[in-house]
Design an enzyme around this catalytic site. Sequence first.
Site, short mmCIF file in Angstrom:
data_model
loop_
_atom_site.label_atom_id
_atom_site.label_comp_id
_atom_site.label_asym_id
_atom_site.label_seq_id
_atom_site.Cartn_x
_atom_site.Cartn_y
_atom_site.Cartn_z
N CYS A 189 0.83 -1.15 0.10
CA CYS A 189 0.06 -0.15 0.08
C CYS A 189 0.84 1.17 -0.15
O CYS A 189 1.69 1.60 -0.88
CB CYS A 189 -1.13 -0.08 1.24
SG CYS A 189 -2.34 1.11 1.16
N ALA A 190 0.69 2.12 1.17
CA ALA A 190 1.54 3.30 1.22
C ALA A 190 2.88 3.03 1.67
O ALA A 190 3.81 3.98 1.50
CB ALA A 190 0.90 4.41 1.74
#
Length: 183
Positions: free
Chosen positions: A101-102
């Site tokens: 994800c991030a």
Amino acid sequence: MVYVFLADGFEEIEALTVVDVLRRGEIDAETVSIANSEVVVGAHGISVLADRSISDVCNKVPDMIVLPGGMPGSNNLKECALVREMLCNVNRAGGYLAAICAAPIVLGACNLLEGKKAVCYPGFESELGAQIVDGKVVKDGNIITAKGPGCAIDFALTLVERLKGWTVAYSIGEGMLHEDNVK
């Protein structure tokens, strides 16, 4: 040993799916709080009691470190000097680094993605310093990245595959009725 780092604001699906799938593969996986408390609150308000605190493990070099995404969890991981130091130590030792994800922004902040292929949640690409490619999960050497919450099972099975082999990962996926295993 695999450490899954938890920071306030972590993406619950990404962290807990990884721990669940690794443990199904009989891989010693522990959650590690980077905060002053072993209780860490996820991005969606789910509280998790971590197995360890980062101060308990900061002098160890595990086989793999996993960074779940989520916001502000990924930024909290990135701002933690002990997290960055441990990532660099594991990388130097030839261990695996995994981020979803991030969270690949943490690897980017440590300059660990230079010359590597990677993926992340859309919008964070400029913070990686990597060659952005298409895909749910990308493996490049000792680094594994994944795109987001919907890729959590694929990501976790890839980690099992790296640590225990394809046969074990396939068997776990089949037992979970994972779509790539059950046709």
